[in-house]
Design an enzyme around this catalytic site. Structure first.
Site: not given
Ligand code: LLP
Length: 423
Positions: A239, A274-276, A312, A316, A342, A371
């Site tokens: 997050g 972490p992802g983003r 995105r 969003y 289109c 993403y």
């Molecule tokens: N763990 C869980 C259980 C999650 O559902 C998520 C993201 C993460 C970790 C990773 O979160 P991050 O560190 O990336 O914030 N498509 C959207 C974001 C959706 C996130 C869903 N869950 C966007 O493009 O902003």
């Protein structure tokens, strides 16, 4: 922080000019910087080195095998949410013992796959799912490690579509009911209680919500302890936000500082997902201007990337900085940067002050590493973009551009359609 910068007026990914990559691989093109990804992973590892921890990269952010391999090589694990992601993580060499599996709708087959491989834990999101995992593991003569994903009812102060930890959301188990469900889990065959999981949302730009949520979860862990239910893994989800526009998100070090105080006297292994913040700023979407046209009240810059490549902005209303690959002094215009699809919703930027662009020139959509490709589609029958990884002066194709043949792979036309009979 990232390694995309102008050198002699040309935007580079590390040591490689983006113009070179566009010529070599075509556009639209996703370009990732290896050094940036590694730097971000290391930032987490360094920040949390005082605590026993495991970084489980959120595969959904960018699931390319090469990127997962980087995570594997650096000792990281994976947070997966589908059989497909589990397959990718294992295939990239991430050991099952470092994989956690979340998601509200795990199928029997997916559960079987996780149990069979012996993943670190299922992050269970409902009572029914808990029973199902117990049944499946018992049938297989195995034990499944589980944590319950609790919903701490904390506002992460982010975009409503990517907040997950409020009571109205479908995720997790209400924290007030978690104790009771842990008691049930204790009695179930085939289940080993391993941890507690929470994830409150994405693109969070302050430490506060993480601390608030953790405090609530620690109360639960203490209650569990009183009943001899021992929690070994505390999974705090992902997050942490990144800078897209003018946000000022905390560094992992600041997150660690905020959490350390609460965790240091505890015998827990912290799991981070972490992802983003690992891949977001490590990638750009490179696109070419096809046309420019004056509209009735604004300019349109029509580029060869579209909402199918980067969803995105459409989904969003997300902001991505868009900059020219060749830096020059020029007039500014207010424009919409749009794709060929289109739909009026097909835009990468709206009402944006942009340098006046020429047909044929290249633009870089920044912060597209997370993403971006992973949410792309074939809408309007557009083959998906290629992906390239840059390391220093070198570049590597990590996903080839799709072809028209790829578009129809798997489709079948039954004979009955051309037989001409009455239906
Ligand atoms: N763990 C869980 C259980 C999650 O559902 C998520 C993201 C993460 C970790 C990773 O979160 P991050 O560190 O990336 O914030 N498509 C959207 C974001 C959706 C996130 C869903 N869950 C966007 O493009 O902003």
């Amino acid at each position: 922080m990232h390694y995309f910068s102008y050198k002699k007026g040309k935007l580079h990914a590390e040591g490689v000019p983006l113009t070179h990559l566009a010529e070599k691989y075509g556009t639209p093109l996703y370009v990732y910087s290896l050094k940036t990804i590694k730097r971000h992973i290391r930032a987490y590892q360094d920040a949390f080195k005082g605590l026993s921890h495991l970084l489980c990269y959120a595969v959904k952010a960018n699931s390319n095998l090469a990127i997962l391999k980087v995570v594997a090589e650096m000792g990281g694990g994976a947070d997966v949410v589908s059989g497909g992601e589990l397959y990718r993580a294992l295939r990239a060499g991430i050991p099952a013992k470092r994989i956690v599996y979340a998601g509200v709708g795990k199928t029997d087959e997916e559960i079987r796959m996780g149990v069979n491989r012996g993943i670190l834990m299922f992050n269970v999101e409902s009572e029914q799912e808990l029973h199902r995992i117990s049944q499946i593991a018992t049938e297989m003569g195995k034990t499944a490690r589980v944590s319950l994903r609790v919903n701490p009812d904390i506002d992460p102060e982010t975009h409503p579509y990517i907040a997950t930890g409020l009571r109205k959301h479908k995720f997790g188990i209400p924290i007030d009911e978690a104790l009771q469900l842990y008691r049930v889990a204790m009695t179930l065959p085939g289940i080993e209680i391993t941890g507690v999981h929470k994830h409150i949302g994405s693109q969070i730009t302050s430490v506060r919500p993480f601390v608030d949520a953790l405090e609530r979860v620690l109360v639960l862990i203490d209650e569990l302890k009183k009943e001899d239910i021992n929690i070994r893994y505390l999974d705090i989800g992902g997050g942490l936000g990144i800078q897209y526009e003018d946000e000022n998100p905390p560094h992992p070090r600041e997150l660690a500082r905020g959490l350390n105080r609460l965790l240091k006297s505890r015998d827990l292994t912290l799991v981070l997902e972490p992802g983003r913040s690992v891949v977001g700023n490590a990638g750009v979407l490179l696109t070419r201007v096809l046309y420019t046209k004056p509209g009735m009240d604004r300019e349109f810059i029509i580029v060869d990337a579209a909402m199918n490549d980067l969803m995105r902005p459409t989904l969003y209303n997300a902001y991505h900085r868009i900059i020219p690959v060749e830096k020059k002094r020029r007039r500014k215009v207010i424009a919409d940067v749009v794709g060929p699809i289109c739909e009026s919703g097909d835009f990468l930027a709206r009402d944006r002050e942009m340098p006046e662009c020429r047909r044929g020139e290249l633009l870089a959509v920044m912060g597209a590493g997370a993403y971006g490709f992973s949410m792309s589609s074939n809408y309007n029958s557009r083959p998906r973009a290629a992906e390239v990884l840059v390391s220093g002066e070198r570049d590597f194709l990590i996903r080839r551009r799709e072809t028209f043949r790829d578009l129809v792979r798997g489709e079948m036309v039954p004979d009955i359609i051309s037989e001409g009979g009455e239906v």
